[in-house]
Write a protein that holds these residues in place. Structure first.
Motif, PDB file in Angstrom:
ATOM      1  N   LEU A 128     -21.450  15.325  23.202  1.00 48.49           N
ATOM      2  CA  LEU A 128     -21.893  14.338  23.795  1.00 48.49           C
ATOM      3  C   LEU A 128     -22.908  14.801  25.201  1.00 48.49           C
ATOM      4  CD1 LEU A 128     -18.663  12.170  24.590  1.00 48.49           C
ATOM      5  CD2 LEU A 128     -20.187  12.126  22.501  1.00 48.49           C
ATOM      6  N   ALA A 129     -23.756  14.017  25.519  1.00 48.97           N
ATOM      7  CA  ALA A 129     -24.445  14.413  26.745  1.00 48.97           C
ATOM      8  C   ALA A 129     -24.116  13.107  27.885  1.00 48.97           C
ATOM      9  CB  ALA A 129     -25.892  14.383  26.687  1.00 48.97           C
ATOM     10  N   ILE A 130     -23.578  13.358  28.903  1.00 47.25           N
ATOM     11  CA  ILE A 130     -23.330  12.176  29.896  1.00 47.25           C
ATOM     12  C   ILE A 130     -24.049  12.634  31.424  1.00 47.25           C
ATOM     13  CG2 ILE A 130     -21.181  11.710  29.071  1.00 47.25           C
ATOM     14  CD1 ILE A 130     -19.670  13.212  31.021  1.00 47.25           C
ATOM     15  N   ASP A 131     -24.349  11.795  31.967  1.00 46.51           N
ATOM     16  CA  ASP A 131     -25.049  11.958  33.309  1.00 46.51           C
ATOM     17  C   ASP A 131     -24.292  12.209  34.446  1.00 46.51           C
ATOM     18  OD1 ASP A 131     -26.039  10.674  36.192  1.00 46.51           O
ATOM     19  OD2 ASP A 131     -27.768  10.179  34.913  1.00 46.51           O
ATOM     20  N   LYS A 132     -24.565  13.384  35.006  1.00 43.70           N
ATOM     21  CA  LYS A 132     -23.798  13.950  35.903  1.00 43.70           C
ATOM     22  C   LYS A 132     -23.455  13.333  37.312  1.00 43.70           C
ATOM     23  CE  LYS A 132     -26.909  16.672  38.776  1.00 43.70           C
ATOM     24  NZ  LYS A 132     -27.304  18.366  39.134  1.00 43.70           N
ATOM     25  N   LYS A 133     -24.321  12.322  37.780  1.00 42.94           N
ATOM     26  CA  LYS A 133     -23.999  11.459  38.819  1.00 42.94           C
ATOM     27  C   LYS A 133     -23.193  10.274  38.599  1.00 42.94           C
ATOM     28  CE  LYS A 133     -28.636  12.701  40.922  1.00 42.94           C
ATOM     29  NZ  LYS A 133     -29.762  12.429  41.343  1.00 42.94           N
ATOM     30  N   THR A 134     -23.559   9.631  37.472  1.00 44.65           N
ATOM     31  CA  THR A 134     -22.659   8.422  37.143  1.00 44.65           C
ATOM     32  C   THR A 134     -21.397   8.575  35.953  1.00 44.65           C
ATOM     33  OG1 THR A 134     -24.143   7.778  35.290  1.00 44.65           O
ATOM     34  CG2 THR A 134     -24.718   7.283  37.711  1.00 44.65           C
ATOM     35  N   GLY A 135     -21.603   9.735  35.319  1.00 43.66           N
ATOM     36  CA  GLY A 135     -20.425   9.946  33.992  1.00 43.66           C
ATOM     37  C   GLY A 135     -20.806   9.104  32.901  1.00 43.66           C
ATOM     38  N   HIS A 136     -22.033   8.307  32.917  1.00 45.53           N
ATOM     39  CA  HIS A 136     -22.567   7.422  32.077  1.00 45.53           C
ATOM     40  C   HIS A 136     -23.145   8.220  30.731  1.00 45.53           C
ATOM     41  CE1 HIS A 136     -23.258   3.986  34.998  1.00 45.53           C
ATOM     42  NE2 HIS A 136     -21.755   3.995  34.634  1.00 45.53           N
TER      43      HIS A 136
END
Length: 226
Positions: A128-136
């Motif tokens: 997975l890749a997730i956004d570091k600012k939001t966790g999305h």
């Protein structure tokens, strides 16, 4: 299970960018920080304690960037925590299968960080890749079919524009491999099998169909020599 951060009293948290599990491509795990030394190590104490609320075995090494700690927990959980206060910034959870053949539980060894993205694997063999600012979630790629015995627990390694990961599940009669995926899209760039197929170098050491279930898991993060 608790995660505790030890800091020097009245000492600012050092700005150091840890982006991969082994600290650098050589996986030397060496810290250049000088704030803690023989003259003040006795002053270390607990600054805060964060309780994720997820039971199980914790095997991840947290990553630190710009005052934030990023780490994984068992069973598909990931967290971002303010390194100064222990305040939770976000919590990501991807549900895992209720029934899966595992030798050692739904553990995870951590993430890798590049730009605005965090990368991690899941116990049912996804990356997975997730956004570091939001966790999305940004993208989700299947590495292998967990119903065939595959699982994934490794902390990814970043090399140029690729995220490199290994697989687990040798105890279930799988054929191990190492994969590289595009950081941007999650598309697989290449796969190297750790057990040779008939006709490949080393295949003469395997008899019959044993190579197809020869194991060769790669669940410890490796190193990279350019």
């Amino acid at each position: 299970m608790l995660l505790a951060l030890l800091l020097l009293a009245a000492s600012p948290l050092a700005a150091q960018n840890w982006t991969i599990y082994g600290a650098n491509l050589g996986s030397q795990r060496f810290s250049p920080l000088k704030q803690i030394n023989t003259s003040n190590v006795s002053r270390l104490g607990v600054n805060w304690v964060f309780q994720p609320g997820v039971p199980g075995h914790y095997e991840a090494t947290p990553l630190f960037e710009d005052g934030i700690l990023y780490f994984t927990a068992p069973a598909g959980h990931a967290f971002a925590v303010d390194a100064r206060t222990g305040r939770s910034l976000w919590h990501y959870h991807r549900p895992i299968p209720e029934k899966q053949a595992l030798c050692c539980g739904p553990v995870n060894r951590g993430m890798a960080l590049a730009g605005d993205r965090l990368f991690l694997v899941t116990i049912d063999a996804h990356i997975l890749a997730i956004d570091k600012k939001t966790g999305h979630l940004i993208w989700d790629t299947v590495m292998a079919d967990f119903k065939e015995g595959y699982s994934a627990t490794v902390a990814p390694l970043l090399v140029k524009d690729k995220v490199v990961v290994g697989i687990a599940g040798a105890e279930m009669g799988t054929r191990g491999f190492i994969d590289a995926y595009s950081i941007d899209t999650g598309k697989r760039a290449w796969r190297f099998y750790t057990i040779p197929a008939p006709g490949e170098p080393g295949s003469e050491t395997w008899t019959g169909e044993a190579w197809a279930r020869g194991g060769g898991s790669s669940w410890v993060t490796g190193s990279y020599d350019p």
